[in-house]
Design a protein around this motif. Structure first.
Motif, PDB file in Angstrom:
ATOM      1  N   GLU A 118      44.982   4.317  25.198  1.00  0.00           N
ATOM      2  CA  GLU A 118      44.726   5.007  26.467  1.00  0.00           C
ATOM      3  C   GLU A 118      43.861   4.162  27.405  1.00  0.00           C
ATOM      4  O   GLU A 118      42.852   4.619  27.947  1.00  0.00           O
ATOM      5  CB  GLU A 118      44.092   6.385  26.209  1.00  0.00           C
ATOM      6  CG  GLU A 118      45.001   7.301  25.391  1.00  0.00           C
ATOM      7  CD  GLU A 118      44.420   8.688  25.168  1.00  0.00           C
ATOM      8  OE1 GLU A 118      43.232   8.890  25.474  1.00  0.00           O
ATOM      9  OE2 GLU A 118      45.155   9.568  24.700  1.00  0.00           O
ATOM     10  N   ILE A 119      44.271   2.895  27.552  1.00  0.00           N
ATOM     11  CA  ILE A 119      43.566   1.991  28.469  1.00  0.00           C
ATOM     12  C   ILE A 119      43.773   2.498  29.900  1.00  0.00           C
ATOM     13  O   ILE A 119      44.897   2.752  30.321  1.00  0.00           O
ATOM     14  CB  ILE A 119      44.111   0.549  28.334  1.00  0.00           C
ATOM     15  CG1 ILE A 119      44.014   0.038  26.882  1.00  0.00           C
ATOM     16  CG2 ILE A 119      43.389  -0.387  29.303  1.00  0.00           C
ATOM     17  CD1 ILE A 119      42.629  -0.062  26.333  1.00  0.00           C
ATOM     18  N   GLN A 120      42.696   2.638  30.625  1.00  0.00           N
ATOM     19  CA  GLN A 120      42.742   3.174  31.996  1.00  0.00           C
ATOM     20  C   GLN A 120      42.717   2.039  33.009  1.00  0.00           C
ATOM     21  O   GLN A 120      41.819   1.209  32.995  1.00  0.00           O
ATOM     22  CB  GLN A 120      41.546   4.109  32.238  1.00  0.00           C
ATOM     23  CG  GLN A 120      41.541   5.351  31.372  1.00  0.00           C
ATOM     24  CD  GLN A 120      42.783   6.205  31.569  1.00  0.00           C
ATOM     25  OE1 GLN A 120      43.163   6.502  32.704  1.00  0.00           O
ATOM     26  NE2 GLN A 120      43.431   6.588  30.474  1.00  0.00           N
ATOM     27  N   PHE A 121      43.719   2.017  33.878  1.00  0.00           N
ATOM     28  CA  PHE A 121      43.776   1.012  34.937  1.00  0.00           C
ATOM     29  C   PHE A 121      43.386   1.575  36.303  1.00  0.00           C
ATOM     30  O   PHE A 121      43.235   0.817  37.265  1.00  0.00           O
ATOM     31  CB  PHE A 121      45.192   0.431  35.033  1.00  0.00           C
ATOM     32  CG  PHE A 121      45.598  -0.372  33.829  1.00  0.00           C
ATOM     33  CD1 PHE A 121      45.012  -1.596  33.568  1.00  0.00           C
ATOM     34  CD2 PHE A 121      46.557   0.106  32.947  1.00  0.00           C
ATOM     35  CE1 PHE A 121      45.379  -2.357  32.458  1.00  0.00           C
ATOM     36  CE2 PHE A 121      46.930  -0.627  31.827  1.00  0.00           C
ATOM     37  CZ  PHE A 121      46.338  -1.860  31.587  1.00  0.00           C
ATOM     38  N   THR A 122      43.211   2.886  36.399  1.00  0.00           N
ATOM     39  CA  THR A 122      42.940   3.520  37.693  1.00  0.00           C
ATOM     40  C   THR A 122      41.743   2.868  38.386  1.00  0.00           C
ATOM     41  O   THR A 122      40.663   2.750  37.802  1.00  0.00           O
ATOM     42  CB  THR A 122      42.665   5.025  37.500  1.00  0.00           C
ATOM     43  OG1 THR A 122      43.743   5.582  36.753  1.00  0.00           O
ATOM     44  CG2 THR A 122      42.564   5.738  38.834  1.00  0.00           C
ATOM     45  N   LYS A 124      41.010  -0.084  38.936  1.00  0.00           N
ATOM     46  CA  LYS A 124      40.518  -1.336  38.351  1.00  0.00           C
ATOM     47  C   LYS A 124      41.158  -2.545  39.050  1.00  0.00           C
ATOM     48  O   LYS A 124      42.273  -2.459  39.582  1.00  0.00           O
ATOM     49  CB  LYS A 124      40.842  -1.400  36.850  1.00  0.00           C
ATOM     50  CG  LYS A 124      40.148  -0.328  36.001  1.00  0.00           C
ATOM     51  CD  LYS A 124      38.679  -0.604  35.899  1.00  0.00           C
ATOM     52  CE  LYS A 124      37.907   0.073  34.810  1.00  0.00           C
ATOM     53  NZ  LYS A 124      38.308   1.349  34.331  1.00  0.00           N
ATOM     54  N   THR A 125      40.441  -3.664  39.038  1.00  0.00           N
ATOM     55  CA  THR A 125      41.025  -4.931  39.492  1.00  0.00           C
ATOM     56  C   THR A 125      41.501  -5.672  38.250  1.00  0.00           C
ATOM     57  O   THR A 125      40.750  -5.824  37.276  1.00  0.00           O
ATOM     58  CB  THR A 125      39.996  -5.776  40.256  1.00  0.00           C
ATOM     59  OG1 THR A 125      38.863  -6.015  39.414  1.00  0.00           O
ATOM     60  CG2 THR A 125      39.530  -5.063  41.509  1.00  0.00           C
ATOM     61  N   VAL A 126      42.746  -6.129  38.296  1.00  0.00           N
ATOM     62  CA  VAL A 126      43.408  -6.638  37.093  1.00  0.00           C
ATOM     63  C   VAL A 126      44.030  -8.007  37.376  1.00  0.00           C
ATOM     64  O   VAL A 126      44.603  -8.237  38.443  1.00  0.00           O
ATOM     65  CB  VAL A 126      44.522  -5.652  36.642  1.00  0.00           C
ATOM     66  CG1 VAL A 126      45.255  -6.177  35.410  1.00  0.00           C
ATOM     67  CG2 VAL A 126      43.942  -4.266  36.367  1.00  0.00           C
ATOM     68  N   LEU A 127      43.911  -8.901  36.393  1.00  0.00           N
ATOM     69  CA  LEU A 127      44.581 -10.203  36.452  1.00  0.00           C
ATOM     70  C   LEU A 127      45.545 -10.303  35.277  1.00  0.00           C
ATOM     71  O   LEU A 127      45.153 -10.099  34.125  1.00  0.00           O
ATOM     72  CB  LEU A 127      43.555 -11.341  36.380  1.00  0.00           C
ATOM     73  CG  LEU A 127      44.115 -12.767  36.245  1.00  0.00           C
ATOM     74  CD1 LEU A 127      44.936 -13.154  37.480  1.00  0.00           C
ATOM     75  CD2 LEU A 127      42.986 -13.781  36.018  1.00  0.00           C
ATOM     76  N   ASP A 128      46.817 -10.614  35.569  1.00  0.00           N
ATOM     77  CA  ASP A 128      47.815 -10.901  34.544  1.00  0.00           C
ATOM     78  C   ASP A 128      47.901 -12.416  34.456  1.00  0.00           C
ATOM     79  O   ASP A 128      48.501 -13.076  35.300  1.00  0.00           O
ATOM     80  CB  ASP A 128      49.159 -10.271  34.948  1.00  0.00           C
ATOM     81  CG  ASP A 128      50.239 -10.418  33.878  1.00  0.00           C
ATOM     82  OD1 ASP A 128      50.045 -11.205  32.932  1.00  0.00           O
ATOM     83  OD2 ASP A 128      51.288  -9.753  34.007  1.00  0.00           O
ATOM     84  N   LEU A 129      47.263 -12.991  33.437  1.00  0.00           N
ATOM     85  CA  LEU A 129      47.068 -14.441  33.319  1.00  0.00           C
ATOM     86  C   LEU A 129      48.169 -15.043  32.442  1.00  0.00           C
ATOM     87  O   LEU A 129      48.371 -14.602  31.320  1.00  0.00           O
ATOM     88  CB  LEU A 129      45.692 -14.713  32.707  1.00  0.00           C
ATOM     89  CG  LEU A 129      45.162 -16.131  32.783  1.00  0.00           C
ATOM     90  CD1 LEU A 129      44.852 -16.526  34.234  1.00  0.00           C
ATOM     91  CD2 LEU A 129      43.901 -16.290  31.928  1.00  0.00           C
ATOM     92  N   GLY A 130      48.850 -16.073  32.973  1.00  0.00           N
ATOM     93  CA  GLY A 130      50.008 -16.607  32.266  1.00  0.00           C
ATOM     94  C   GLY A 130      51.103 -15.560  32.248  1.00  0.00           C
ATOM     95  O   GLY A 130      51.704 -15.271  31.228  1.00  0.00           O
ATOM     96  N   VAL A 139      52.671  -2.902  34.664  1.00  0.00           N
ATOM     97  CA  VAL A 139      52.211  -1.680  33.981  1.00  0.00           C
ATOM     98  C   VAL A 139      50.855  -1.249  34.550  1.00  0.00           C
ATOM     99  O   VAL A 139      50.618  -0.062  34.803  1.00  0.00           O
ATOM    100  CB  VAL A 139      52.125  -1.893  32.452  1.00  0.00           C
ATOM    101  CG1 VAL A 139      51.418  -0.721  31.773  1.00  0.00           C
ATOM    102  CG2 VAL A 139      53.521  -2.064  31.858  1.00  0.00           C
ATOM    103  N   ALA A 140      49.964  -2.213  34.794  1.00  0.00           N
ATOM    104  CA  ALA A 140      48.663  -1.889  35.390  1.00  0.00           C
ATOM    105  C   ALA A 140      48.841  -1.309  36.790  1.00  0.00           C
ATOM    106  O   ALA A 140      48.152  -0.358  37.176  1.00  0.00           O
ATOM    107  CB  ALA A 140      47.788  -3.145  35.441  1.00  0.00           C
ATOM    108  N   LEU A 141      49.776  -1.854  37.545  1.00  0.00           N
ATOM    109  CA  LEU A 141      50.065  -1.372  38.898  1.00  0.00           C
ATOM    110  C   LEU A 141      50.548   0.080  38.850  1.00  0.00           C
ATOM    111  O   LEU A 141      50.113   0.926  39.635  1.00  0.00           O
ATOM    112  CB  LEU A 141      51.128  -2.272  39.519  1.00  0.00           C
ATOM    113  CG  LEU A 141      51.311  -2.260  41.030  1.00  0.00           C
ATOM    114  CD1 LEU A 141      50.037  -2.689  41.743  1.00  0.00           C
ATOM    115  CD2 LEU A 141      52.478  -3.181  41.415  1.00  0.00           C
ATOM    116  N   LYS A 142      51.438   0.375  37.908  1.00  0.00           N
ATOM    117  CA  LYS A 142      51.926   1.743  37.738  1.00  0.00           C
ATOM    118  C   LYS A 142      50.803   2.676  37.278  1.00  0.00           C
ATOM    119  O   LYS A 142      50.846   3.883  37.502  1.00  0.00           O
ATOM    120  CB  LYS A 142      53.060   1.771  36.705  1.00  0.00           C
ATOM    121  CG  LYS A 142      54.366   1.176  37.199  1.00  0.00           C
ATOM    122  CD  LYS A 142      55.349   1.072  36.025  1.00  0.00           C
ATOM    123  CE  LYS A 142      56.700   0.571  36.459  1.00  0.00           C
ATOM    124  NZ  LYS A 142      57.464   1.544  37.238  1.00  0.00           N
ATOM    125  N   GLY A 143      49.799   2.086  36.626  1.00  0.00           N
ATOM    126  CA  GLY A 143      48.649   2.867  36.172  1.00  0.00           C
ATOM    127  C   GLY A 143      47.586   3.023  37.246  1.00  0.00           C
ATOM    128  O   GLY A 143      46.433   3.319  36.950  1.00  0.00           O
TER     129      GLY A 143
END
Length: 311
Positions: A118-122, A124-130, A139-143
């Motif tokens: 149940e990782i929460q992305f709401t 949040k600033t997220v980096l998809d590295l590589g 998935v983070a964007l959808k979250g």
């Protein structure tokens, strides 16, 4: 489940060509300095999806890789990575091509883990590295992440795969971000009249990790560090551990988390989760914990990392 490991879009382990296996010499390390650049999202989103065939696995849209590879062989690949990969029978050519044209199975392990833990992305600033195909960031964007940045070594991967995948998911989902779809994807994605809200949260970068870090940190625009960094199958080559570790240390917020998915060992390339864990422990910057082990086939793991002095 999002993914069975037999899914045809996921490969199990990267292969080095014979030349690279024979010549893993220290001089190779001098090659890995591909300059960083930010990629613009085209104003006409239909351009990003031109000549692409869009498919779907679970809630995620993605462009068919084989079609992209055929288009690249016809001359749309300025880096020439597809022809080099084909001619050398190799998924990895150190310093030239780093595997982003395939979706590796640990990506789906990490996506499954997001649900289980149940990782929460709401917000949040997220980096998809590589990032390769960019499915983790999507998935983070959808979250409902506040912003999602994507990075891959190769500019061809960003232009031909990552960016089109992000567009396909934003166009097909609108800006609902709930990941639910009632209609199957069409081979021809629906026309995009304007940039969906979710896409305005995205940025795309190519280049070597330390170069991308410098581009972000030295930008004129204010840069906020990432709450969450996601990375999958990026620790196959021990030569890159220093650059990866330093990038994570420079770009992660002081209370942020890294979620890293990897095989226990990469045969023929030399890296793996336990070797990287030892490397991180010796640096004494992060604390690590292996939060999930998948024992089907080659053992695979999910690792969580946080700064030692974080809350």
């Amino acid at each position: 489940k999002t993914k069975q490991t037999a899914d045809p879009i996921a490969d199990s382990t990267p292969r080095l060509g014979a030349d690279e296996q024979q010549d893993q010499t220290p001089s190779k390390k001098t090659l890995h300095f591909k300059a960083a650049k930010e990629h613009d999202i085209p104003e006409d989103l239909n351009k990003a999806l031109e000549n692409k065939v869009v498919e779907r696995v679970s809630d995620l849209y993605y462009v068919n890789m084989s079609v992209v590879e055929m288009m690249c062989l016809d001359g749309t690949d300025a880096e020439g990575i597809v022809s080099k990969s084909v001619s050398s029978h190799s998924d990895l050519i150190p310093g030239v091509y780093e595997g982003g044209l395939k979706i590796w199975e640990c990506t789906f392990d990490l996506i499954d883990y997001f649900s289980e833990a149940e990782i929460q992305f709401t917000n949040k600033t997220v980096l998809d590295l590589g990032c390769g195909a960019g499915l983790l960031g999507i998935v983070a964007l959808k979250g409902k992440a506040e912003k999602v940045h994507f990075q891959d070594y190769n500019s061809t991967v960003i232009d031909e795969i990552t960016l089109p995948n992000a567009v396909a998911n934003c166009v097909n989902e609108g800006s609902r971000g709930d990941g639910k779809t009632s209609t199957p994807p069409s081979k021809r994605p629906k026309k995009a009249e304007r940039s969906p809200d979710a896409l305005t949260k995205c940025k795309f970068f190519s280049g070597e990790w330390s170069e991308v870090s410098q581009l972000l940190l030295n930008s004129n625009k204010p840069f906020s560090k990432y709450d969450i960094i996601l990375t999958s199958e990026t620790i196959y080559n021990p030569d890159y551990y220093g650059a990866l570790h330093d990038t994570l240390a420079q770009l992660l917020d002081k209370n942020g988390r890294v979620y890293l998915a990897s095989k226990a060992h990469y045969f023929g390339v030399g890296g793996g989760i336990y070797l990287f864990e030892k490397f991180v422990e010796e640096r004494n910057v992060f604390r690590t914990s292996i939060v999930k082990i998948i024992d089907k086939g080659l053992q695979r793991c999910i690792m969580e990392m946080a700064f030692k002095d974080s809350s």
